[in-house]
Write an enzyme that holds these catalytic residues in place. Structure first.
Site, PDB file in Angstrom:
ATOM      1  CG  HIS A 178     -55.998 -73.679 -32.943  1.00 25.03           C
ATOM      2  ND1 HIS A 178     -55.941 -75.048 -33.101  1.00 25.03           N
ATOM      3  CD2 HIS A 178     -56.087 -73.468 -31.608  1.00 25.03           C
ATOM      4  CE1 HIS A 178     -56.017 -75.633 -31.917  1.00 25.03           C
ATOM      5  NE2 HIS A 178     -56.097 -74.692 -30.987  1.00 25.03           N
ATOM      6  NE  ARG A 219     -54.424 -78.708 -24.217  1.00 25.12           N
ATOM      7  CZ  ARG A 219     -55.144 -77.953 -25.043  1.00 25.12           C
ATOM      8  NH1 ARG A 219     -56.287 -78.401 -25.545  1.00 25.12           N
ATOM      9  NH2 ARG A 219     -54.704 -76.750 -25.406  1.00 25.12           N
ATOM     10  CG  ASP A 220     -54.719 -77.904 -29.100  1.00 20.94           C
ATOM     11  OD1 ASP A 220     -55.469 -78.532 -29.865  1.00 20.94           O
ATOM     12  OD2 ASP A 220     -54.878 -76.698 -28.854  1.00 20.94           O
ATOM     13  CG  HIS A 263     -58.355 -81.864 -29.589  1.00 17.03           C
ATOM     14  ND1 HIS A 263     -59.542 -82.260 -29.009  1.00 17.03           N
ATOM     15  CD2 HIS A 263     -57.906 -80.818 -28.843  1.00 17.03           C
ATOM     16  CE1 HIS A 263     -59.802 -81.487 -27.969  1.00 17.03           C
ATOM     17  NE2 HIS A 263     -58.822 -80.610 -27.838  1.00 17.03           N
ATOM     18  CB  SER A 320     -60.424 -71.893 -29.168  1.00 16.12           C
ATOM     19  OG  SER A 320     -60.058 -71.420 -27.910  1.00 16.12           O
ATOM     20  CE1 TYR A 339     -62.401 -74.643 -27.683  1.00 14.70           C
ATOM     21  CE2 TYR A 339     -63.358 -76.840 -27.772  1.00 14.70           C
ATOM     22  CZ  TYR A 339     -62.526 -75.919 -27.167  1.00 14.70           C
ATOM     23  OH  TYR A 339     -61.830 -76.271 -26.041  1.00 14.70           O
ATOM     24  CG  HIS A 344     -53.512 -71.889 -27.562  1.00 14.13           C
ATOM     25  ND1 HIS A 344     -52.813 -73.009 -27.143  1.00 14.13           N
ATOM     26  CD2 HIS A 344     -54.534 -72.352 -28.326  1.00 14.13           C
ATOM     27  CE1 HIS A 344     -53.404 -74.092 -27.630  1.00 14.13           C
ATOM     28  NE2 HIS A 344     -54.451 -73.721 -28.352  1.00 14.13           N
TER      29      HIS A 344
END
Length: 345
Positions: free
Chosen positions: A205, A20-21, A24, A174, A294, A203
């Site tokens: 990054h 999913r992520d 990108h 995010s 983002y 979550h």
């Protein structure tokens, strides 16, 4: 080592987001065979869940966010064909995906949904969370761009999601903009107001190279669900690399239930070769974390920079100054046009 005061016997819940992520990172172009291969490897490594969707969630395939190579349902069905252990998760952003899309994802095999809103807009998640509970799905509230809200305000939003029926609430970095203190404060704030039975997730990054460190701190503060992806495959500099987090968790003495060596093989042999742009901390992805932007804006900003003869970093920093959030991808071109005009006047 203890987890929020409990014995380290508490098993972590490992939530993979490669499909999913990670979408990108290749502009949502996973093929069905690639999805099957990655899902099978993850399932054999015994992760708890595998999130599957367009990078921007159900029905994210669009002019604004980028068209996917396949539909969400096609990807979910492909994963459902091969997994035997892991639960299939999906992501839904109210306003992009609808309750009808959630029903379709459930019919295709999804049994977990993460209902994602900006960190100050939990109230728009109510009908989606309520439907998910009616479907008996594992229902998660997902508060994006959590760095833009104070710990106490974020906890209030998580409490709203819990009141709608969410049984887990996530701190979501995010922008990859938080440090360890930021993460700890937010997880502790959620733990203070949520019911003891409501789980907390993290979550992260990797834009400031803190994805794994932040995930570890979150677990120490009370998070039990950890998002990560093979080779860090994700928006910006990627997510916390799954194989790295698991190795660190192993060294911490934490129970995770996964096969580290299978994850290492899948990361290097299957996922990393798919990257048409290396998922790493570099000038552009570092700017995301530094400016608090983002992470999925990266590829859009690079395209705008190329089109208008601008530095991607300049576009990203200006987006940060304007406090743009997920869903405002169309503003990237506006910012680029403004900057281009400034350079010619």
């Amino acid at each position: 080592m203890s987890i929020n005061g409990n014995a380290a016997a508490s098993k972590l819940y490992i939530s993979d987001v490669t499909l999913r992520d990670g979408s990108h990172a290749i502009r949502h172009q996973y093929s069905v065979p690639q999805v099957r291969q990655i899902a099978l490897a993850l399932d054999e490594a015994r992760v708890d869940s595998i999130e599957v969707a367009h990078g921007d969630g159900l029905q994210g395939s669009s002019f604004n966010y980028g068209f996917g190579a396949h539909t969400d349902v096609e990807w979910i069905e492909a994963v459902a064909d091969v997994v035997k252990h892991a639960k299939i998760a999906t992501l839904l952003l109210p306003g992009i995906g609808t309750v009808h899309d959630l029903q379709a994802a459930y019919n295709a095999g999804a049994r977990i949904v993460r209902v994602a809103t900006h960190c100050t807009e939990a109230d728009v998640s109510r009908q989606h969370i309520e439907l998910a509970r009616k479907l008996d799905m594992d229902t998660v509230g997902f508060l994006m761009m959590s760095h833009m809200s104070s710990p106490q305000a974020l906890a209030e939003q998580a409490k709203l999601m819990e009141s709608y029926g969410a049984t887990c609430c996530y701190v979501v970095d995010s922008g990859g903009a938080m440090n360890m203190n930021d993460v700890r404060d937010r997880v502790l704030a959620l733990r203070e107001v949520l019911q003891p039975e409501t789980a907390i997730g993290i979550h992260a990054h990797h834009n400031l190279s803190l994805g794994v460190a932040n995930s570890i701190v979150a677990v120490e503060a009370g998070a039990i669900r950890v998002d990560a992806s093979l080779a860090g495959m994700g928006a910006g500099a990627g997510n916390a690399p799954l194989e790295v987090f698991i190795a660190a968790a192993e060294r911490m003495g934490w129970q995770h239930g996964t096969d580290l060596y299978r994850l290492m093989d899948a990361a290097d042999d299957i996922v990393r070769p798919l990257q048409d742009r290396p998922v790493r901390v570099d000038r552009e992805t570092l700017a995301l974390g530094y400016a608090g932007v983002y992470s999925s804006f990266l590829r859009h900003a690079e395209a705008a920079g190329h089109k208008y003869g601008l530095k991607t970093v300049d576009i990203l920093v200006e987006l940060g100054k304007r406090r743009m959030v997920g869903g405002q991808e169309d503003m990237i071109v506006d910012v680029a046009l403004d900057l281009a005009q400034q350079t010619t006047t």
